[in-house]
Design a protein around this motif. Structure first.
Motif, PDB file in Angstrom:
ATOM      1  N   VAL A  47       0.834  -1.200   0.000  1.00 51.21           N
ATOM      2  CA  VAL A  47       0.000   0.000   0.000  1.00 51.21           C
ATOM      3  C   VAL A  47       0.873   1.257   0.000  1.00 51.21           C
ATOM      4  CG1 VAL A  47      -1.705   1.318   1.306  1.00 51.21           C
ATOM      5  CG2 VAL A  47      -1.867  -1.192   1.191  1.00 51.21           C
ATOM      6  N   ALA A  48       1.830   1.305   0.913  1.00 54.23           N
ATOM      7  CA  ALA A  48       2.666   2.493   1.044  1.00 54.23           C
ATOM      8  C   ALA A  48       3.935   2.142   1.803  1.00 54.23           C
ATOM      9  CB  ALA A  48       1.918   3.610   1.767  1.00 54.23           C
ATOM     10  N   THR A  56      11.332  10.112   2.048  1.00 55.36           N
ATOM     11  CA  THR A  56      10.827   9.463   0.839  1.00 55.36           C
ATOM     12  C   THR A  56       9.624   8.600   1.176  1.00 55.36           C
ATOM     13  OG1 THR A  56      13.063   9.377  -0.095  1.00 55.36           O
ATOM     14  CG2 THR A  56      11.389   7.959  -1.098  1.00 55.36           C
ATOM     15  N   THR A  57       8.576   8.749   0.393  1.00 57.36           N
ATOM     16  CA  THR A  57       7.398   7.901   0.542  1.00 57.36           C
ATOM     17  C   THR A  57       7.020   7.316  -0.815  1.00 57.36           C
ATOM     18  OG1 THR A  57       5.935   9.803   0.254  1.00 57.36           O
ATOM     19  CG2 THR A  57       6.459   9.152   2.521  1.00 57.36           C
ATOM     20  N   TYR A  58       6.331   6.190  -0.751  1.00 58.21           N
ATOM     21  CA  TYR A  58       5.822   5.527  -1.951  1.00 58.21           C
ATOM     22  C   TYR A  58       4.375   5.146  -1.701  1.00 58.21           C
ATOM     23  CZ  TYR A  58       4.546   1.753  -5.043  1.00 58.21           C
ATOM     24  OH  TYR A  58       3.863   0.956  -5.920  1.00 58.21           O
ATOM     25  N   TYR A  59       3.551   5.298  -2.725  1.00 59.20           N
ATOM     26  CA  TYR A  59       2.145   4.903  -2.622  1.00 59.20           C
ATOM     27  C   TYR A  59       1.755   4.077  -3.839  1.00 59.20           C
ATOM     28  CZ  TYR A  59       1.862   8.483   0.977  1.00 59.20           C
ATOM     29  OH  TYR A  59       2.069   9.236   2.104  1.00 59.20           O
ATOM     30  N   ALA A  60       0.993   3.038  -3.602  1.00 62.48           N
ATOM     31  CA  ALA A  60       0.387   2.312  -4.707  1.00 62.48           C
ATOM     32  C   ALA A  60      -0.602   3.227  -5.411  1.00 62.48           C
ATOM     33  CB  ALA A  60      -0.320   1.064  -4.189  1.00 62.48           C
ATOM     34  N   ASN A  61      -0.768   3.015  -6.699  1.00 63.09           N
ATOM     35  CA  ASN A  61      -1.651   3.893  -7.471  1.00 63.09           C
ATOM     36  C   ASN A  61      -3.063   3.930  -6.908  1.00 63.09           C
ATOM     37  OD1 ASN A  61       0.297   4.761  -9.281  1.00 63.09           O
ATOM     38  ND2 ASN A  61      -0.117   3.103 -10.734  1.00 63.09           N
ATOM     39  N   PHE A  62      -3.510   2.809  -6.371  1.00 63.81           N
ATOM     40  CA  PHE A  62      -4.900   2.744  -5.935  1.00 63.81           C
ATOM     41  C   PHE A  62      -5.170   3.526  -4.646  1.00 63.81           C
ATOM     42  CE2 PHE A  62      -3.780  -0.347  -2.774  1.00 63.81           C
ATOM     43  CZ  PHE A  62      -2.879  -1.212  -3.363  1.00 63.81           C
ATOM     44  N   LYS A  64      -3.122   6.572  -4.006  1.00 67.58           N
ATOM     45  CA  LYS A  64      -2.533   7.901  -4.173  1.00 67.58           C
ATOM     46  C   LYS A  64      -3.580   8.992  -4.039  1.00 67.58           C
ATOM     47  CE  LYS A  64       1.618   7.133  -6.930  1.00 67.58           C
ATOM     48  NZ  LYS A  64       2.253   7.274  -8.261  1.00 67.58           N
ATOM     49  N   GLY A  65      -3.244   9.978  -3.237  1.00 66.82           N
ATOM     50  CA  GLY A  65      -4.146  11.094  -3.023  1.00 66.82           C
ATOM     51  C   GLY A  65      -5.181  10.861  -1.941  1.00 66.82           C
ATOM     52  N   ARG A  66      -5.270   9.630  -1.449  1.00 61.48           N
ATOM     53  CA  ARG A  66      -6.245   9.311  -0.401  1.00 61.48           C
ATOM     54  C   ARG A  66      -5.579   8.892   0.903  1.00 61.48           C
ATOM     55  NH1 ARG A  66      -9.628   5.057  -0.972  1.00 61.48           N
ATOM     56  NH2 ARG A  66      -8.128   3.843  -2.197  1.00 61.48           N
ATOM     57  N   PHE A  67      -4.482   8.177   0.816  1.00 61.03           N
ATOM     58  CA  PHE A  67      -3.785   7.669   1.999  1.00 61.03           C
ATOM     59  C   PHE A  67      -2.481   8.442   2.205  1.00 61.03           C
ATOM     60  CE2 PHE A  67      -5.433   2.966   1.952  1.00 61.03           C
ATOM     61  CZ  PHE A  67      -6.726   3.439   1.841  1.00 61.03           C
ATOM     62  N   THR A  68      -2.095   8.562   3.466  1.00 59.73           N
ATOM     63  CA  THR A  68      -0.828   9.205   3.808  1.00 59.73           C
ATOM     64  C   THR A  68      -0.093   8.353   4.837  1.00 59.73           C
ATOM     65  OG1 THR A  68      -1.764  11.401   3.423  1.00 59.73           O
ATOM     66  CG2 THR A  68       0.287  11.282   4.661  1.00 59.73           C
ATOM     67  N   ILE A  69       1.146   7.992   4.521  1.00 64.93           N
ATOM     68  CA  ILE A  69       1.978   7.261   5.473  1.00 64.93           C
ATOM     69  C   ILE A  69       2.879   8.265   6.184  1.00 64.93           C
ATOM     70  CG2 ILE A  69       3.773   6.755   3.752  1.00 64.93           C
ATOM     71  CD1 ILE A  69       4.157   4.025   5.163  1.00 64.93           C
ATOM     72  N   SER A  70       3.065   8.051   7.476  1.00 66.35           N
ATOM     73  CA  SER A  70       3.937   8.912   8.264  1.00 66.35           C
ATOM     74  C   SER A  70       4.533   8.090   9.398  1.00 66.35           C
ATOM     75  CB  SER A  70       3.175  10.121   8.810  1.00 66.35           C
ATOM     76  OG  SER A  70       2.138   9.710   9.676  1.00 66.35           O
ATOM     77  N   ARG A  71       5.470   8.672  10.112  1.00 63.49           N
ATOM     78  CA  ARG A  71       6.087   7.962  11.226  1.00 63.49           C
ATOM     79  C   ARG A  71       6.531   8.952  12.276  1.00 63.49           C
ATOM     80  NH1 ARG A  71      10.732   4.585   8.836  1.00 63.49           N
ATOM     81  NH2 ARG A  71      11.275   4.244  11.035  1.00 63.49           N
TER      82      ARG A  71
END
Length: 116
Positions: A47-48, A56-62, A64-71
């Motif tokens: 997913v991300a 640097t972050t990566y998101y699956a296309n499905f 993108k724009g809806r989910f946000t990964i953070s730490r």
């Protein structure tokens, strides 16, 4: 190494959830982390991902724009903020470490159900 996910649940379409993954047993701040999800009969899908410094972050296309990964390295926790959820997002969500001394580690998963 232990990963404990939380924050899943039942949400209506269009709603939001924030997943957390608390990590222990390794130097969390030195490693990137990932979120995956799995539905019955399907393989787990990425997913991300986020780098150790959050640069640097990566998101699956499905997602993108809806989910946000953070730490938060001070709390040894990685998050997944999920907005605009739809039925196709229903799955068990897992966090995962990269390979650590030869092994990758998974949490137990948290169920996300999107339904009216």
């Amino acid at each position: 190494v232990q990963l404990v996910e939380s924050g899943g649940g039942l949400v209506q379409p269009g709603g939001s959830l924030r997943l957390s993954c608390a990590a222990s047993g390794f130097t969390f701040s030195s490693y990137g982390m990932s979120w995956y999800r799995q539905t019955p009969g399907k393989e787990r899908e990425l997913v991300a991902s986020i780098s150790s410094s959050s640069s640097t972050t990566y998101y699956a296309n499905f997602v993108k724009g809806r989910f946000t990964i953070s730490r938060d390295n001070a709390k040894n926790t990685v998050y997944l903020q999920m907005n605009s959820l739809n039925a196709e997002d229903t799955a068990v969500y897992f966090c995962k470490t990269p390979r650590l001394q030869g092994s990758e580690y998974w949490g137990q998963g948290t169920q996300v159900t999107v339904s009216s």
